[in-house]
Write an enzyme that holds these catalytic residues in place. Structure first.
Site, short mmCIF file in Angstrom:
data_model
loop_
_atom_site.label_atom_id
_atom_site.label_comp_id
_atom_site.label_asym_id
_atom_site.label_seq_id
_atom_site.Cartn_x
_atom_site.Cartn_y
_atom_site.Cartn_z
N ASP A 246 0.86 -1.11 0.02
CA ASP A 246 0.11 0.05 -0.13
C ASP A 246 0.78 1.06 -0.14
O ASP A 246 1.35 1.54 0.94
CB ASP A 246 -0.89 -0.06 1.16
CG ASP A 246 -1.99 1.11 1.32
OD1 ASP A 246 -1.82 1.82 0.47
OD2 ASP A 246 -2.55 1.27 2.37
N HIS A 344 -7.96 -0.56 -10.28
CA HIS A 344 -7.77 0.63 -9.58
C HIS A 344 -6.52 1.43 -9.81
O HIS A 344 -6.43 2.80 -9.81
CB HIS A 344 -7.33 0.07 -7.92
CG HIS A 344 -7.07 1.21 -6.85
ND1 HIS A 344 -8.10 2.04 -6.58
CD2 HIS A 344 -5.83 1.78 -6.28
CE1 HIS A 344 -7.51 3.05 -5.71
NE2 HIS A 344 -6.16 2.69 -5.56
#
Length: 438
Positions: A246, A344
């Site tokens: 992330d 995404h």
């Protein structure tokens, strides 16, 4: 918000160079300042989860605490910018919003910010509070404590400072899929408390809350966590609760244009008092983990656009890795796009959003189970930027329209705050605004 992976690798919290922080500290410039998953939830971008840092006391770790003891790591409170923005992410966070009591004017707010700033400076130095010391963290050191303050839009009207409210502090627009609880968002004052020890963070919040009694009341409070420094044998990129690496494309201190993306400069609609400050967007984003974990890994990877094991984009060869550039034009053997049209990383790419960027510095949360038995867990999204109209809002709009990840997220709370510049030695946060109001 522009990608879903975290860039890791800053050393554990250390003492800032010199008595105050002017510009970026050496530690911040050498490390990574935050992490961020951009996870549009039918409503957009999600917050950042933890970046990991070098083991405490590791050889050559910039800014490491003497002897490597995690609790001794210290960050200066005073400086050009508030602490808790560019500094590497701590293991714990306490977020709290306060509403001013009726009749509190600029003088009352000025006194509160002076008391809060004095207390935050002492606690950041590992010193006991001068009032309301409850000994919760009596045996701990500073533990990289930072306290960051933000002003909500309503604060300016309540204190007669409407003429000084920044134009960019306008309400965020409604986004498709939002399921916001007003009681858990907004607020006149926002406090972000980061530390590498949970008791140190809770202690700071309790002191500030008691100091505010009669002037401001707690509106909402949330707790979050990130990976603890030293939890891995070497600095590694962190993962969020979906298991994804992330924050890879998070802006980094030292990069060209970093300051312009994160910090405010005076301008036509940027008041002089906010120079050196920033804007903070907060979103509480619940992850639908039961649904997500029911997907095969290859399906998860197509939703994100990256391999789950190493964070490499699906356009990368087998030898590629997390930092391999994303090739949005790449095709698979069957001629289809290697990175799906609603992945995404494609929808959140800077090239798809006019270059919009922000510094994401969020934390994971897990608050047990909901009534239906599903986890109440996800991301406390925190994004610092010089103008939300050019950062968060356009990216969120794009994600809300076409991000495949939105099916697995719910945005449940939101807030926007002006973050004043840092306090000088002997001064207080918000002084550049509140001294104008005399």
């Amino acid at each position: 918000m522009q990608d879903t992976t975290t860039d890791g690798g800053a050393a554990p919290g250390g003492k800032a160079d010199g008595p105050g922080r002017t510009g970026f500290t050496r530690r911040a410039l050498l490390g990574t300042a935050g992490a961020g998953l951009v996870v549009g939830a039918g409503a957009g971008a999600a917050g950042a989860v933890a970046l990991d840092r070098a083991p405490a006391g590791g050889a050559g770790a910039p800014g490491a605490a003497p002897g490597g003891r995690l609790g001794a790591a210290r960050l200066a409170f005073h400086g050009e910018h508030q602490a808790g923005i560019v500094e590497p992410q701590q293991a714990r966070v306490q977020l709290a919003a306060f509403d001013l009591a009726d009749g509190v004017g600029p003088d009352g707010l000025r006194e509160l910010m002076r008391r809060w700033s004095q207390s935050a400076a002492r606690l950041a130095a590992g010193e006991p509070a001068t009032e309301y010391e409850n000994q919760i963290a009596l045996d701990a050191g500073p533990c990289s404590l930072t306290v960051t303050f933000g002003f909500g839009a309503a604060l300016f009207d309540k204190t007669g400072l409407t003429a000084h409210r920044p134009a960019a502090l306008e309400p965020l627009p409604a986004f498709p899929g939002d399921a916001l609880d007003p009681a858990r968002g907004d607020g006149d004052l926002l406090v972000q408390i980061g530390a590498d020890d949970a008791l140190v963070a809770v202690h700071a919040l309790r002191v500030l809350q008691r100091q505010a009694a009669g002037t401001a009341a707690l509106r909402w409070q949330m707790s979050g966590f990130a990976r603890t420094p030293g939890a891995t044998a070497q600095p590694m990129t962190g993962r969020n609760l979906m298991g994804q690496i992330d924050g890879t494309n998070n802006p980094k201190p030292g990069q060209d244009g970093f300051a312009a993306k994160v910090f405010c400069t005076p301008g036509e609609d940027r008041p002089a008092w906010l120079a050196g400050g920033s804007y903070l967007v907060f979103r509480r984003i619940r992850m639908l983990l039961d649904n997500w974990e029911a997907l095969p890994v290859d399906r998860q990877e197509r939703v994100i656009g990256r391999r789950k094991a190493d964070g490499a984009p699906l356009s990368a060869p087998a030898s590629g890795g997390e930092n391999t550039p994303v090739d949005l034009a790449a095709q698979g053997p069957d001629g289809a796009l290697a990175i799906p049209s609603d992945a995404h990383v494609r929808v959140a790419a800077p090239t798809a959003n006019g270059g919009a960027a922000m510094l994401r510095r969020g934390f994971s949360y897990h608050d047990g189970l909901l009534a239906d038995g599903s986890p109440d867990a996800g991301l406390l999204f925190l994004a610092f930027q010089s103008d939300p109209r050019q950062g968060f809002t356009p990216v969120q709009r794009k994600l809300a329209r076409g991000d495949g990840l939105s099916r697995f997220l719910r945005h449940e709370a939101s807030g926007l705050y002006a973050v004043p510049p840092g306090a000088p030695e002997g001064g207080y946060v918000g002084q550049s605004l509140l001294e104008r109001a005399r």
